[in-house]
Enzyme design. Structure first.
Site, PDB file in Angstrom:
ATOM      1  N   HIS A   1       0.822  -1.213   0.000  1.00 39.14           N
ATOM      2  CA  HIS A   1       0.000   0.000   0.000  1.00 39.14           C
ATOM      3  C   HIS A   1       0.856   1.264   0.000  1.00 39.14           C
ATOM      4  O   HIS A   1       0.408   2.310  -0.478  1.00 39.14           O
ATOM      5  CB  HIS A   1      -0.946  -0.008   1.198  1.00 39.14           C
ATOM      6  CG  HIS A   1      -2.161  -0.849   0.980  1.00 39.14           C
ATOM      7  ND1 HIS A   1      -3.416  -0.473   1.399  1.00 39.14           N
ATOM      8  CD2 HIS A   1      -2.313  -2.058   0.371  1.00 39.14           C
ATOM      9  CE1 HIS A   1      -4.292  -1.413   1.058  1.00 39.14           C
ATOM     10  NE2 HIS A   1      -3.642  -2.392   0.443  1.00 39.14           N
TER      11      HIS A   1
ATOM     12  N   VAL B   1       1.313   4.200  -3.825  1.00 36.36           N
ATOM     13  CA  VAL B   1       0.927   5.608  -3.698  1.00 36.36           C
ATOM     14  C   VAL B   1       2.180   6.477  -3.746  1.00 36.36           C
ATOM     15  O   VAL B   1       2.879   6.636  -2.750  1.00 36.36           O
ATOM     16  CB  VAL B   1       0.141   5.850  -2.397  1.00 36.36           C
ATOM     17  CG1 VAL B   1      -0.257   7.315  -2.266  1.00 36.36           C
ATOM     18  CG2 VAL B   1      -1.098   4.961  -2.346  1.00 36.36           C
TER      19      VAL B   1
ATOM     20  N   GLY C   1       5.064   5.816  -4.901  1.00 38.79           N
ATOM     21  CA  GLY C   1       6.311   5.096  -4.710  1.00 38.79           C
ATOM     22  C   GLY C   1       6.568   4.676  -3.276  1.00 38.79           C
ATOM     23  O   GLY C   1       5.832   5.024  -2.350  1.00 38.79           O
TER      24      GLY C   1
ATOM     25  N   ASP D   1      -6.546 -17.880   2.875  1.00 38.59           N
ATOM     26  CA  ASP D   1      -6.251 -19.260   2.492  1.00 38.59           C
ATOM     27  C   ASP D   1      -6.788 -20.184   3.577  1.00 38.59           C
ATOM     28  O   ASP D   1      -6.303 -20.167   4.712  1.00 38.59           O
ATOM     29  CB  ASP D   1      -4.740 -19.423   2.318  1.00 38.59           C
ATOM     30  CG  ASP D   1      -4.311 -20.833   1.958  1.00 38.59           C
ATOM     31  OD1 ASP D   1      -5.174 -21.726   1.892  1.00 38.59           O
ATOM     32  OD2 ASP D   1      -3.103 -21.036   1.746  1.00 38.59           O
TER      33      ASP D   1
END
Length: 349
Positions: free
Chosen positions: A71, A75, A77, A251
């Site tokens: 995240h 945004v 870099g 998972d």
């Protein structure tokens, strides 16, 4: 005995390791894996030992740190802008919809920064701490080791508006996913499929799952790509109009392990969020062969993931004299201004 990433190198093999080191060194002219060898040689030990300690009480933290890095990089870099709190100059990215009440691990990054400031004051950037933490988190969860290009500096501003638009949504279809990745410079199909494999561990909130369980794309029906048995289980965990913050494993087979089970789940119609299942269930998609390949051969997935992580980690880094090395990852450093009074006395404020 201190933490060291070197114990897993033999598993990768000398030839592959050498190629990866060359790739990492050449991936950005000013980033290199040995950046802290002379100035903070125990940076990996310090960060790794803290993650090991945190995992004792929070098995989610490894996946959370990887997500935080993702995240951050999407945004403007990999510049640690996601770590900044609100200030009078900008609104924090933590308030943006993709991060609010879901991004976590900030306190762990704080702990790492405090320890590193004691050991190597003013040397290790928050951006590099987050990058190293994501790599060690993958390694400690059973995933691969790779040489992390280092030397990033920290942003002096946050980008709230961009965080609301640049980060891929869990409700994206494949076309939207490809666009979001290409917009930041990750334009290979393998970038999308391999980095999505980061969902092989960790959790998601029911609010990001329930639309496809009850009203997929406004149809008042479930997503037809969902495995029927899995649908029943997800509806049990995430009832309609239930608590949207309840956590569900990405998972169901190996929830805290970094492996290739994620791709096998997609092949079986057991992708948790829409944007995951799109990789396999979109008819004729060029992502399908990669899902099949990564599911069948974990070593192929690991190599693709390493390549994609290095590429993502080199998105628009601040280097040289750009940005700063924050003293506290949550705030920019105090600005020092030199003034001269009427008597000619110079002081800093």
């Amino acid at each position: 005995m201190g933490f060291s990433p070197s114990f897993s190198c033999s598993a990768i093999g000398a030839l592959i390791l050498g190629c990866l080191l060359l790739q990492a060194s050449n991936s950005n002219a000013q980033l290199r894996p040995d950046f802290y060898f002379g100035t903070c040689p125990f940076v990996f030990d310090i960060i790794g030992n803290i993650i090991v300690d945190e995992l004792q009480t929070d098995p989610r933290i490894a996946a959370s740190l990887l997500r935080l890095h993702f995240h951050d990089c999407f945004v403007r870099g990999c510049d640690a802008s996601i770590l900044l709190d609100n200030s009078t100059s900008f609104r924090t990215e933590k308030d943006a919809a993709p991060n609010a009440n879901s991004a976590r691990g900030f306190n762990v990054i704080d702990r790492m920064k405090v320890a590193l400031e004691r050991a190597c004051p003013g040397r290790v950037s928050c951006a590099d701490i987050l990058t190293i933490a994501s790599q060690i988190s993958v390694l400690l969860s059973g995933g691969p080791w790779w040489p992390v290009p280092l030397g990033r500096r920290d942003s002096v501003e946050a980008f709230f508006a961009l965080a609301n638009t640049a980060l891929p949504s869990p409700f994206f279809n494949l076309t939207q996913l490809k666009t979001a990745f290409a917009d930041v410079g990750l334009n290979r199909t393998s970038d999308l499929v391999a980095l999505s494999g980061g969902h092989t561990f960790g959790r998601a909130q029911c609010q990001f799952v329930t639309p496809r369980l009850y009203n997929f794309n406004g149809t008042n029906s479930p997503d037809p790509s969902l495995n029927p048995t899995y649908l029943v289980e997800l509806r049990r965990l995430c009832p309609q109009n239930g608590n949207g913050t309840v956590l569900v494993n990405f998972d169901v087979v190996t929830p805290d392990a970094f492996d290739s089970q994620y791709y096998t789940n997609l092949r079986n119609g057991k992708g948790l969020i829409q944007s995951d299942q799109e990789l396999f269930s979109t008819p004729g998609a060029d992502t399908i062969p990669l899902v099949n390949q990564y599911s069948s051969d974990m070593s192929v997935f690991f190599r693709a993931f390493i390549d994609a992580m290095i590429r993502m980690g080199n998105l628009r880094p601040l280097t040289g004299t750009q940005g700063e090395i924050r003293q506290n990852c949550r705030v920019v450093n105090p600005r020092i201004r030199v003034v001269e009074n009427d008597d000619g006395v110079v002081s800093s404020i």
